[in-house]
Design a protein around this motif. Structure first.
Motif, PDB file in Angstrom:
ATOM      1  N   UNK A   1     -25.657   4.874   1.115  1.00 36.06           N
ATOM      2  CA  UNK A   1     -25.814   3.838   1.170  1.00 36.06           C
ATOM      3  C   UNK A   1     -25.448   3.273   1.011  1.00 36.06           C
ATOM      4  N   UNK A   2     -25.761   1.841   1.840  1.00 37.17           N
ATOM      5  CA  UNK A   2     -24.989   0.271   1.228  1.00 37.17           C
ATOM      6  C   UNK A   2     -25.800  -0.282  -0.290  1.00 37.17           C
TER       7      UNK A   2
ATOM      8  N   UNK B   1     -34.492  -4.249   7.154  1.00 34.32           N
ATOM      9  CA  UNK B   1     -33.826  -5.320   7.061  1.00 34.32           C
ATOM     10  C   UNK B   1     -32.678  -5.772   6.519  1.00 34.32           C
ATOM     11  N   UNK B   2     -34.270  -6.754   6.052  1.00 26.79           N
ATOM     12  CA  UNK B   2     -33.915  -8.374   5.545  1.00 26.79           C
ATOM     13  C   UNK B   2     -32.665  -8.549   3.814  1.00 26.79           C
ATOM     14  N   UNK B   3     -33.139  -6.974   3.175  1.00 26.24           N
ATOM     15  CA  UNK B   3     -32.958  -6.553   1.897  1.00 26.24           C
ATOM     16  C   UNK B   3     -31.182  -6.149   2.053  1.00 26.24           C
ATOM     17  N   UNK B   4     -30.648  -5.925   3.096  1.00 25.79           N
ATOM     18  CA  UNK B   4     -29.524  -5.499   3.068  1.00 25.79           C
ATOM     19  C   UNK B   4     -28.849  -6.420   3.264  1.00 25.79           C
TER      20      UNK B   4
ATOM     21  N   UNK C   1     -21.028  -8.324   0.066  1.00 28.77           N
ATOM     22  CA  UNK C   1     -20.214  -8.945   1.275  1.00 28.77           C
ATOM     23  C   UNK C   1     -20.500  -8.252   2.396  1.00 28.77           C
ATOM     24  N   UNK C   2     -22.217  -8.520   2.757  1.00 24.22           N
ATOM     25  CA  UNK C   2     -23.132  -7.930   3.540  1.00 24.22           C
ATOM     26  C   UNK C   2     -22.687  -8.849   4.975  1.00 24.22           C
ATOM     27  N   UNK C   3     -22.555  -8.948   5.715  1.00 21.44           N
ATOM     28  CA  UNK C   3     -22.192  -9.598   7.374  1.00 21.44           C
ATOM     29  C   UNK C   3     -22.231  -8.477   8.588  1.00 21.44           C
ATOM     30  N   UNK C   4     -23.434  -9.438   9.459  1.00 18.07           N
ATOM     31  CA  UNK C   4     -24.088  -9.307  10.377  1.00 18.07           C
ATOM     32  C   UNK C   4     -23.061  -9.523  11.173  1.00 18.07           C
TER      33      UNK C   4
END
Length: 163
Positions: free
Chosen positions: A109-110, A146-149, A154-157
């Motif tokens: 999981x992320x 998805x906004x929680x991600x 270090x999260x990047x779309x």
């Protein structure tokens, strides 16, 4: 992250720390792999995400996590490799994944990943109202907005992360 941390507990703690709503889905560990999970429990693959660990293949080991929809395929050579800044990269082995994350394939999981691990998210994930991801272990999945991600370290779309 300490080696004794239960990855499922760590994932839930990370998600709860964000204050984001989620649904915990109990899963038969034998059905944790995405295709089997979707077929058995009736969830569409288009709303399921796979968190995949990628590693460099030469020199100093560099890792990242990538979240892509189950209906797509991660583009390691053309997109992830340059993001890692390496000449060669591949999917991490189950052993490497477990060593880095303390999670088993089918439960990655992320949420609860090492804070310094880059997390690349395919832009298509962000188009969903809810995405189902691993729960940290093979006995749970998490359904989240998805906004929680985007609130994870270090999260990047990334556009075109998957084909």
């Amino acid at each position: 992250m300490t080696s004794g941390d239960d990855p499922g507990t760590r994932a839930l703690a990370a998600l709860e720390a964000l204050g984001e709503p989620y649904e915990l889905i109990e899963v038969d560990p034998e059905l944790a792999d995405t295709a089997a999970f979707c077929e058995h429990y009736g969830y569409p693959p288009e709303t399921s995400g796979n968190t995949i660990i990628v590693v460099s293949r030469r020199g100093e080991l560099r890792y990242c996590a990538c979240l892509v929809l189950a209906t797509t395929r991660l583009d390691v050579n053309h997109v992830v490799r340059p993001l890692l800044g390496v000449r060669k990269a591949s999917f991490a082995s189950p052993e490497q994944t477990r060593e880095l994350t303390r999670m088993l394939i089918g439960g990655v999981t992320p949420f609860g990943l090492p804070d310094d691990l880059p997390l690349y998210i395919d832009e298509r994930v962000m188009d969903l109202d809810e995405v189902i991801v691993g729960g940290g272990g093979r006995s749970t999945k998490l359904s989240v907005a998805p906004s929680a991600l985007l609130r994870l370290p270090n999260a990047e779309v990334v556009s075109g992360l998957a084909l």
